[in-house]
Design a protein around this motif. Structure first.
Motif, mmCIF file in Angstrom:
data_model
loop_
_atom_site.group_PDB
_atom_site.id
_atom_site.type_symbol
_atom_site.label_atom_id
_atom_site.label_comp_id
_atom_site.label_asym_id
_atom_site.label_seq_id
_atom_site.Cartn_x
_atom_site.Cartn_y
_atom_site.Cartn_z
ATOM 1 N N UNK A 1 3.949 -1.003 -22.907
ATOM 2 C CA UNK A 1 3.150 -0.995 -21.683
ATOM 3 C C UNK A 1 4.060 -0.654 -20.509
ATOM 4 N N UNK A 2 3.562 0.186 -19.638
ATOM 5 C CA UNK A 2 4.309 0.571 -18.451
ATOM 6 C C UNK A 2 3.607 0.043 -17.214
ATOM 7 N N UNK A 3 4.380 -0.356 -16.232
ATOM 8 C CA UNK A 3 3.816 -0.854 -14.987
ATOM 9 C C UNK A 3 3.740 0.255 -13.953
ATOM 10 N N UNK A 4 2.522 0.688 -13.640
ATOM 11 C CA UNK A 4 2.338 1.735 -12.643
ATOM 12 C C UNK A 4 2.919 1.310 -11.301
ATOM 13 N N UNK A 5 2.751 0.036 -10.965
ATOM 14 C CA UNK A 5 3.296 -0.451 -9.698
ATOM 15 C C UNK A 5 4.819 -0.350 -9.675
ATOM 16 N N UNK A 6 5.461 -0.562 -10.813
ATOM 17 C CA UNK A 6 6.922 -0.449 -10.880
ATOM 18 C C UNK A 6 7.371 0.990 -10.653
ATOM 19 N N UNK A 7 6.638 1.944 -11.249
ATOM 20 C CA UNK A 7 6.970 3.350 -11.024
ATOM 21 C C UNK A 7 6.785 3.728 -9.554
ATOM 22 N N UNK A 8 5.725 3.218 -8.933
ATOM 23 C CA UNK A 8 5.491 3.519 -7.516
ATOM 24 C C UNK A 8 6.593 2.966 -6.628
ATOM 25 N N UNK A 9 7.105 1.803 -6.962
ATOM 26 C CA UNK A 9 8.217 1.235 -6.187
ATOM 27 C C UNK A 9 9.415 2.169 -6.223
ATOM 28 N N UNK A 10 9.716 2.722 -7.393
ATOM 29 C CA UNK A 10 10.857 3.629 -7.524
ATOM 30 C C UNK A 10 10.586 4.950 -6.798
ATOM 31 N N UNK A 11 9.393 5.506 -6.996
ATOM 32 C CA UNK A 11 9.065 6.801 -6.397
ATOM 33 C C UNK A 11 9.024 6.717 -4.875
ATOM 34 N N UNK A 12 8.382 5.651 -4.341
ATOM 35 C CA UNK A 12 8.223 5.526 -2.891
ATOM 36 C C UNK A 12 9.403 4.848 -2.212
ATOM 37 N N UNK A 13 10.287 4.245 -2.997
ATOM 38 C CA UNK A 13 11.451 3.582 -2.422
ATOM 39 C C UNK A 13 11.128 2.301 -1.679
ATOM 40 N N UNK A 14 10.133 1.572 -2.154
ATOM 41 C CA UNK A 14 9.696 0.322 -1.513
ATOM 42 C C UNK A 14 10.421 -0.849 -2.180
ATOM 43 N N UNK A 15 10.789 -1.846 -1.396
ATOM 44 C CA UNK A 15 11.522 -2.994 -1.939
ATOM 45 C C UNK A 15 10.637 -4.187 -2.271
ATOM 46 N N UNK A 16 9.375 -4.180 -1.885
ATOM 47 C CA UNK A 16 8.527 -5.352 -2.052
ATOM 48 C C UNK A 16 7.255 -4.980 -2.803
ATOM 49 N N UNK A 17 6.908 -5.770 -3.811
ATOM 50 C CA UNK A 17 5.711 -5.513 -4.612
ATOM 51 C C UNK A 17 4.421 -5.636 -3.818
ATOM 52 N N UNK A 18 4.385 -6.491 -2.817
ATOM 53 C CA UNK A 18 3.110 -6.763 -2.143
ATOM 54 C C UNK A 18 2.576 -5.555 -1.385
ATOM 55 N N UNK A 19 3.417 -4.575 -1.091
ATOM 56 C CA UNK A 19 2.958 -3.396 -0.363
ATOM 57 C C UNK A 19 2.248 -2.394 -1.258
ATOM 58 N N UNK A 20 2.434 -2.480 -2.549
ATOM 59 C CA UNK A 20 1.796 -1.516 -3.451
ATOM 60 C C UNK A 20 1.014 -2.199 -4.572
ATOM 61 N N UNK A 21 0.680 -3.449 -4.405
ATOM 62 C CA UNK A 21 -0.008 -4.181 -5.466
ATOM 63 C C UNK A 21 -1.343 -3.531 -5.787
ATOM 64 N N UNK A 22 -1.552 -3.239 -7.071
ATOM 65 C CA UNK A 22 -2.781 -2.590 -7.508
ATOM 66 C C UNK A 22 -3.956 -3.564 -7.428
#
Length: 104
Positions: free
Chosen positions: A64-85
């Motif tokens: 299983x892959x975490x889409x939110x984890x990929x978005x953190x890397x792609x967008x360069x965000x340090x906090x999960x709460x900004x991209x929580x699905x």
């Protein structure tokens, strides 16, 4: 003692996916299920599963892959709460499903 065959996909120190090979040994799976179930619950709820293992069901696994984890890397965000699905509030309740909650 039990061993597992599991794997993780890590990118720059952030785990973005993981999985494992499932337990396919009849006697070991029965022991694991008996930790939390009695023999009657086990035979009623999981007899089909144990029978498939008894008659040599193939080894299976998953990843299983975490889409939110990929978005953190792609967008360069340090906090999960900004991209929580599925955003949650401060007490970790889901706004949409009201989870965790009682099932009636």
């Amino acid at each position: 003692m039990c061993y597992t065959k599991s794997y993780d996909l890590v990118i720059n120190g952030l785990e973005v996916g993981g999985g494992s090979i499932r337990n396919d040994k009849f006697f070991l799976q029965k022991k694991v299920l008996l930790i939390s179930l009695n023999i009657f619950e086990l035979s009623y709820n999981f007899n089909f599963f144990l029978n498939s293992l008894k008659y040599s069901a193939p080894v299976h696994g998953g990843v299983a892959f975490g889409l939110d984890r990929f978005l953190i890397i792609i967008l360069g965000i340090n906090n999960f709460k900004f991209i929580s699905i599925l955003p949650k509030n401060n007490s970790y309740n889901c706004f949409f499903s009201k989870a965790p909650n009682f099932i009636f």
